[in-house]
Design a protein around this motif. Sequence first.
Motif, mmCIF file in Angstrom:
data_model
loop_
_atom_site.group_PDB
_atom_site.id
_atom_site.type_symbol
_atom_site.label_atom_id
_atom_site.label_comp_id
_atom_site.label_asym_id
_atom_site.label_seq_id
_atom_site.Cartn_x
_atom_site.Cartn_y
_atom_site.Cartn_z
ATOM 1 N N LEU A 196 1.157 -1.294 -0.372
ATOM 2 C CA LEU A 196 0.277 0.130 -0.006
ATOM 3 C C LEU A 196 1.121 1.656 -0.331
ATOM 4 O O LEU A 196 2.297 1.332 -0.329
ATOM 5 N N GLY A 197 0.461 2.832 -0.086
ATOM 6 C CA GLY A 197 1.153 3.457 0.080
ATOM 7 C C GLY A 197 1.315 4.258 -0.985
ATOM 8 O O GLY A 197 1.955 4.406 -1.009
ATOM 9 N N VAL A 198 0.319 4.416 -1.705
ATOM 10 C CA VAL A 198 0.115 4.768 -3.504
ATOM 11 C C VAL A 198 -0.086 6.532 -3.238
ATOM 12 O O VAL A 198 -0.713 6.960 -2.684
ATOM 13 N N GLU A 199 0.159 6.840 -4.080
ATOM 14 C CA GLU A 199 -0.496 8.431 -3.622
ATOM 15 C C GLU A 199 -2.022 8.371 -4.600
ATOM 16 O O GLU A 199 -1.651 8.536 -5.737
ATOM 17 N N GLN A 200 -2.656 9.093 -3.580
ATOM 18 C CA GLN A 200 -4.412 9.394 -4.239
ATOM 19 C C GLN A 200 -4.333 10.744 -5.651
ATOM 20 O O GLN A 200 -3.330 11.394 -5.296
ATOM 21 N N GLY A 201 -5.959 10.260 -5.783
ATOM 22 C CA GLY A 201 -6.029 11.526 -7.001
ATOM 23 C C GLY A 201 -6.802 12.368 -6.355
ATOM 24 O O GLY A 201 -6.347 13.007 -4.869
ATOM 25 N N ALA A 202 -7.268 12.934 -7.200
ATOM 26 C CA ALA A 202 -7.511 14.974 -6.394
ATOM 27 C C ALA A 202 -8.772 13.856 -5.624
ATOM 28 O O ALA A 202 -9.162 12.953 -6.075
ATOM 29 N N PRO A 203 -9.007 14.652 -4.664
ATOM 30 C CA PRO A 203 -10.605 14.172 -4.046
ATOM 31 C C PRO A 203 -11.810 14.884 -4.761
ATOM 32 O O PRO A 203 -12.275 15.911 -4.639
ATOM 33 N N GLU A 204 -11.799 14.387 -5.256
ATOM 34 C CA GLU A 204 -13.406 14.180 -6.447
ATOM 35 C C GLU A 204 -13.697 13.366 -7.084
ATOM 36 O O GLU A 204 -12.413 12.375 -6.989
ATOM 37 N N CYS A 205 -14.693 12.967 -7.370
ATOM 38 C CA CYS A 205 -15.162 11.680 -7.857
ATOM 39 C C CYS A 205 -15.066 12.280 -9.624
ATOM 40 O O CYS A 205 -16.099 12.545 -9.996
ATOM 41 N N ALA A 206 -14.199 11.519 -10.184
ATOM 42 C CA ALA A 206 -14.353 12.282 -11.617
ATOM 43 C C ALA A 206 -15.685 11.675 -12.702
ATOM 44 O O ALA A 206 -15.896 12.031 -13.405
ATOM 45 N N MET A 207 -15.935 10.565 -12.272
ATOM 46 C CA MET A 207 -17.191 10.085 -13.195
ATOM 47 C C MET A 207 -18.335 10.956 -12.687
ATOM 48 O O MET A 207 -19.635 11.407 -12.822
ATOM 49 N N CYS A 208 -18.703 11.181 -11.617
ATOM 50 C CA CYS A 208 -19.858 12.050 -10.843
ATOM 51 C C CYS A 208 -20.103 13.364 -11.184
ATOM 52 O O CYS A 208 -20.780 13.677 -11.986
ATOM 53 N N LEU A 209 -18.572 13.738 -11.506
ATOM 54 C CA LEU A 209 -18.200 15.446 -12.202
ATOM 55 C C LEU A 209 -18.759 14.998 -13.537
ATOM 56 O O LEU A 209 -19.060 16.459 -14.238
ATOM 57 N N ILE A 210 -17.789 14.503 -13.905
ATOM 58 C CA ILE A 210 -18.885 13.856 -15.705
ATOM 59 C C ILE A 210 -20.750 13.758 -16.188
ATOM 60 O O ILE A 210 -20.879 14.651 -16.940
#
Length: 103
Positions: A30-44
């Motif tokens: 584990l220990g991955v870098e997380q993406g932006a604090p948003e759901c890209a699909m919900c935004l679309i």
Amino acid sequence: MALNVGGVNVRAQGAPNGRAPRCQHLSMPLGVEQGAPECAMCLILGLTWARLVVCLTCGWVACSDDSPGGHARAHYQETDHPVVGALETDTAWRWCYVHGRAV
């Protein structure tokens, strides 16, 4: 305790005091870098989310099952990445889709 499964006695492999056994998916790196604090699909799609979670395999951020889109589960179904965690840093909550429970 023995269970009769299809005419065969099988010993139940439960954990002490009714606790579920440790999830082996937590052993994955584990220990991955997380993406932006948003759901890209919900935004679309113009949806709003109730809560965001982060995939602990690749860092993908998506909405949880209690959101209209359920995009984190869709990510699991597409990728087989089994465990998501809370996006908030003040909690250690994690969910394993394989076992269908908090781990």
